[in-house]
Enzyme design. Structure first.
Site, PDB file in Angstrom:
ATOM      1  N   LYS A  74      11.690 -20.878  -3.815  1.00  0.00           N
ATOM      2  CA  LYS A  74      11.669 -20.665  -2.369  1.00  0.00           C
ATOM      3  C   LYS A  74      12.999 -20.058  -1.956  1.00  0.00           C
ATOM      4  O   LYS A  74      14.037 -20.352  -2.561  1.00  0.00           O
ATOM      5  CB  LYS A  74      11.498 -22.020  -1.659  1.00  0.00           C
TER       6      LYS A  74
ATOM      7  N   GLY B 178       1.594 -27.687  16.331  1.00  0.00           N
ATOM      8  CA  GLY B 178       2.096 -26.368  15.928  1.00  0.00           C
ATOM      9  C   GLY B 178       0.972 -25.354  15.889  1.00  0.00           C
ATOM     10  O   GLY B 178       0.024 -25.493  15.113  1.00  0.00           O
TER      11      GLY B 178
ATOM     12  N   GLY C 150       1.242 -21.985  15.307  1.00  0.00           N
ATOM     13  CA  GLY C 150       1.773 -20.732  14.783  1.00  0.00           C
ATOM     14  C   GLY C 150       0.698 -20.016  13.983  1.00  0.00           C
ATOM     15  O   GLY C 150      -0.493 -20.112  14.278  1.00  0.00           O
TER      16      GLY C 150
ATOM     17  N   VAL D  44      -0.576 -20.531  10.933  1.00  0.00           N
ATOM     18  CA  VAL D  44      -1.618 -21.367  10.326  1.00  0.00           C
ATOM     19  C   VAL D  44      -2.332 -22.197  11.392  1.00  0.00           C
ATOM     20  O   VAL D  44      -3.561 -22.295  11.396  1.00  0.00           O
ATOM     21  CB  VAL D  44      -1.026 -22.312   9.258  1.00  0.00           C
TER      22      VAL D  44
END
Ligand code: NAI
Length: 352
Positions: A78, A179, A181, A183
């Site tokens: 990552k 959330g 966003g 996804v």
């Protein structure tokens, strides 16, 4: 770094600083035992450089486990870029990041994560071939991985609903989505089209208004979303949402969402289990995006095949839930043990 609890024998951690563009990034390669370390690149404004390092260490380990559990021929890595980035500097900064990725010679393959878009990936691709999440073409998947992540989360939610509620459909099932966003919004679409009732929260009022209009979602304050009286809480914002306090007081029966590292501590997971709340291990349920990316990297990205691979997340979770219900261990412990054993076996094979 070696003393940090988040450090887990990572194979390589590269600090990148580019004076010309102001790029400050950390690329963490947790393991290449199963293949090149693949995982997204996150752009975030961290409170400190050490917070960025801890994030990179935790997220890259999570990618090793995620890729192993999805049976992908890839290790875990990552990257985090320390924001903010001035818009006029974005292209040059991602070019510099692309050169840094290229310098690792294929040990790490990057893709999108929070704060980073397909357009950024296209910029990186001018500097290195070790990049994915590029725009797809007719009948081939590619580009933004989040619709695939959302589909996998929906399939995982169906599996959890079967295990915890004995139901095989989502009609009228109440889901609180934290959330909205990339996804989160696609997840709302997946769930609403199957009759689920949505409660939503986001720090961006515009995203909330969109979910209200498109899906008839009920909006609540961001501080209240995890405590809703719903069947399922789906954390789809940042990691660490399930603190011990949240776990001890939340009223849902299931925690199943897209965010990485949802449990702030293992104790939070144990509290959920003690309270009879079923937790879908994050890196198992949210693997849809990386499954798509793996198809893109290998060239096997016919959309129908990628979708079938994403749908296999359901079977993996069925297995984990059954084993947990038989008392073997908690869901996230079972997933960790399975992932560790797959990585160990690959390491042995590589060394032989
Ligand atoms: P995103 O940045 O597009 O969306 C995150 C959303 O959460 C934003 O709309 C933001 O305003 C909102 N948010 C932030 N703090 C909040 C809070 N306290 N309460 C409510 N809303 C809040 O990110 P994306 O891509 O949708 O990813 C969401 C999560 O899923 C992240 O943890 C990411 O690591 C994880 N994930 C994403 C994948 C993907 O395919 N994009 C794949 C696997 C995991």
């Amino acid at each position: 770094m070696f003393d940090l609890p988040a450090y887990d024998g990572h194979e390589k951690v590269t600090m990148v600083e580019d004076a010309e563009t102001g790029l400050k990034a950390i690329i963490a390669v947790h393991s290449t035992a199963m293949g090149p370390a693949a995982g997204g690149c996150r752009l975030w404004s961290y409170d400190s450089d050490s917070a960025a390092l801890v994030d990179a260490l935790r997220l890259s380990k999570g990618m090793s486990y995620k890729n192993a559990m999805a049976d992908l021929p890839m290790g875990g890595g990552k990257a985090v870029i320390c924001g903010p980035v001035a818009p006029e500097n974005r292209v040059r900064l991602f070019e510099a990041f692309g050169r840094a990725v290229d310098g690792l010679g294929g040990q790490y393959i990057t893709a999108e994560d929070v704060g980073v878009s397909v357009a950024d990936m296209e910029i990186i691709a001018t500097q290195t071939r070790f990049v994915s999440g590029l725009a797809g073409s007719e009948g081939k998947s590619g580009g933004d991985p989040s619709p695939f992540t959302a589909r996998g989360v929906r399939v995982g939610i169906e599996s959890a609903v079967k295990a915890a509620m004995g139901r095989s459909d989502l009609d009228g099932v109440k889901v609180a989505v934290q959330g909205l966003g990339h996804v989160g919004m696609y997840l709302c679409e997946e769930l609403a089209s199957r009759g689920a009732q949505l409660v939503v929260a986001d720090i961006h009022a515009g995203r909330v208004a969109e979910a209200q209009v498109r899906f008839g979602a009920t909006a609540v304050h961001v501080d209240d979303i995890l405590m809703q009286e719903v069947d399922i809480v789906a954390p789809c914002a940042l990691g660490g949402a399930i603190t011990e306090n949240v776990a001890g007081h939340m009223r849902a029966r299931i925690v199943a969402g897209a965010a990485n590292n949802q449990l702030l501590t293992p104790e939070a997971g144990r509290i959920l289990a003690r309270r009879g709340i079923l937790y879908a291990p994050d890196y198992v349920i949210n693997a849809g995006g990386i499954i798509m990316v793996a198809g893109e990297i290998s060239g096997n990205n016919a959309e129908a095949e990628v979708l079938a691979a994403v749908d296999r997340i359901g079977g993996r979770l069925d297995d984990i839930f059954t084993r947990a219900q038989s008392g073997e261990a908690l869901t996230f412990e079972i997933a960790d043990l399975m992932a560790q054993s797959k990585i160990r076996a690959a390491r042995k094979l590589k060394a032989a």
